[in-house]
Write a protein that holds these residues in place. Structure first.
Motif, PDB file in Angstrom:
ATOM      1  N   TRP A 182      -8.389   3.557   1.441  1.00 51.40           N
ATOM      2  CA  TRP A 182      -8.647   2.128   1.595  1.00 51.40           C
ATOM      3  C   TRP A 182     -10.108   1.825   1.260  1.00 51.40           C
ATOM      4  N   GLU A 183     -10.384   0.560   0.999  1.00 53.72           N
ATOM      5  CA  GLU A 183     -11.759   0.138   0.749  1.00 53.72           C
ATOM      6  C   GLU A 183     -12.511   0.130   2.075  1.00 53.72           C
ATOM      7  N   TRP A 184     -13.670   0.785   2.105  1.00 53.70           N
ATOM      8  CA  TRP A 184     -14.430   0.908   3.355  1.00 53.70           C
ATOM      9  C   TRP A 184     -15.902   1.052   3.000  1.00 53.70           C
ATOM     10  N   ARG A 224     -14.832  10.336  -0.321  1.00 55.38           N
ATOM     11  CA  ARG A 224     -15.107   9.038  -0.937  1.00 55.38           C
ATOM     12  C   ARG A 224     -14.915   9.113  -2.442  1.00 55.38           C
ATOM     13  N   THR A 239       0.826  -1.210   0.000  1.00 54.34           N
ATOM     14  CA  THR A 239       0.000   0.000   0.000  1.00 54.34           C
ATOM     15  C   THR A 239       0.861   1.262   0.000  1.00 54.34           C
ATOM     16  N   LEU A 255      -7.300   1.240  -6.583  1.00 54.18           N
ATOM     17  CA  LEU A 255      -8.588   1.405  -5.902  1.00 54.18           C
ATOM     18  C   LEU A 255      -9.556   2.147  -6.816  1.00 54.18           C
ATOM     19  N   ARG A 256     -10.745   1.610  -6.970  1.00 50.33           N
ATOM     20  CA  ARG A 256     -11.774   2.258  -7.785  1.00 50.33           C
ATOM     21  C   ARG A 256     -12.839   2.913  -6.909  1.00 50.33           C
ATOM     22  N   ALA A 257     -13.163   2.283  -5.798  1.00 48.92           N
ATOM     23  CA  ALA A 257     -14.080   2.848  -4.806  1.00 48.92           C
ATOM     24  C   ALA A 257     -13.357   2.804  -3.472  1.00 48.92           C
ATOM     25  N   ALA A 258     -13.265   3.952  -2.800  1.00 46.10           N
ATOM     26  CA  ALA A 258     -12.436   3.990  -1.594  1.00 46.10           C
ATOM     27  C   ALA A 258     -12.835   5.139  -0.688  1.00 46.10           C
ATOM     28  N   TYR A 259     -12.471   4.988   0.579  1.00 39.97           N
ATOM     29  CA  TYR A 259     -12.522   6.097   1.539  1.00 39.97           C
ATOM     30  C   TYR A 259     -11.135   6.713   1.564  1.00 39.97           C
ATOM     31  N   TYR A 316     -15.879   7.030  -5.929  1.00 34.39           N
ATOM     32  CA  TYR A 316     -16.878   6.085  -6.422  1.00 34.39           C
ATOM     33  C   TYR A 316     -16.501   5.618  -7.821  1.00 34.39           C
ATOM     34  N   ASN A 317     -16.796   4.368  -8.110  1.00 26.80           N
ATOM     35  CA  ASN A 317     -16.544   3.791  -9.426  1.00 26.80           C
ATOM     36  C   ASN A 317     -17.777   4.027 -10.288  1.00 26.80           C
TER      37      ASN A 317
END
Length: 298
Positions: free
Chosen positions: A125-127, A44, A10, A95-99, A46-47
């Motif tokens: 990270w993904e959340w 955030r 990471t 990462l495509r969707a992440a916090y 979003y994908n």
């Protein structure tokens, strides 16, 4: 509750460079660590069918600057610079969707004086939704929202979130999902880290900004209500107002839009799916995924 936020592969963004999270050192003599003297944001990504989109990135980074200025923490980065770095960070971490969590923290200094140097870190990270997807059981907390005369409550300052941890932890120990904090005058302010909306007679009500955090999601809800011709009234709310509402929900970047099932054991009789909150929840999801073209600036 424990989760792994990073692994050996990471990357984080740190002062202009992309470094491995596992190799980034921390200064143990900084005011941020000792005194909570730092500022942060939550965004955030979003994908969407248009590609990866960070929702309202400009507003979040502008607010990060405002938070730093409110506590006299040096801020030397431009919003565009940090937006570009964040998109690159998402790409580096696939990462495509992440916090996304930017943090501004001070340099080494043990005095109780304004910082002269500051650093910035951005992690992602993904959340999933912070409070989950189910309707919430909420209670009023014995922990009060900080008095705005003692602290800049409009700023997202690290140390202030000890208040949120205490309130949230108390609620969970009592068997609830989240806490509602009152202000020093006994009016309902907000949840531990989310803004509150209640529905009564086909109108929405939310506490005014003088006692609550100026949530970007809160403002988005208000903008969506204008689009949908739903009245939103900003006014001080008593706990009785909350208990006698037709329905209620919380808003925040991490939690998105999440409905409340009950407050202090009093269950809302209105079926959530038929509430204004549920309509806003659906519209918000379409907005962040760019599935509908609202006049809300992303």
């Amino acid at each position: 509750m424990n989760m792994q936020y990073y692994n050996q592969d990471t990357y984080i963004y740190l002062n202009g460079d992309f470094v491995k999270a596992s190799e980034a050192g921390a200064d143990l003599f900084g005011q941020s660590l000792h005194y909570g003297y730092g500022a942060f944001e939550g965004l955030r990504a979003y994908n969407t069918h248009h590609g990866i989109r960070i929702f309202k990135a400009e507003e979040h980074f502008d607010r990060l600057q405002q938070s730093c200025e409110a506590i006299h923490l040096p801020y030397t980065w431009s919003t565009q610079q940090l937006m570009d770095a964040t998109y690159e960070l998402l790409e580096k971490n696939n990462l495509r969707a992440a916090y996304i969590r930017p943090l501004v923290f001070s340099g080494p200094n043990m005095h109780l004086t304004a910082a002269t140097t500051a650093n910035i870190m951005i992690a992602a990270w993904e959340w999933g939704p912070y409070l989950g997807q189910n309707l919430l059981r909420v209670c009023t907390s014995t922990v009060e929202r900080p008095n705005p005369k003692s602290f800049p409550v409009e700023a997202k300052v690290s140390g202030q979130y000890v208040n949120a941890i205490l309130a949230s932890n108390e609620a969970i120990k009592r068997g609830f999902d989240e806490a509602l904090l009152l202000d020093q005058d006994g009016f309902v302010a907000q949840a531990s880290s989310e803004n509150l909306f209640i529905e009564k007679d086909f109108k929405l009500y939310t506490p005014p900004l003088d006692q609550v955090f100026p949530g970007i999601t809160r403002q988005t809800v208000i903008e969506l209500c204008k689009e949908l011709h739903i009245d939103v009234v900003e006014k001080k709310l008593s706990i009785q107002d909350v208990l006698e509402a037709d329905s209620a929900f919380l808003s925040g970047t991490a939690s998105e839009i999440i409905g409340i099932k009950e407050v202090n054991g009093v269950t809302y009789k209105e079926d959530w799916e038929h509430t204004i909150g549920a309509s806003i929840q659906r519209k918000y999801k379409k907005l962040v995924l760019e599935e509908e073209n609202y006049e809300v600036i992303i």
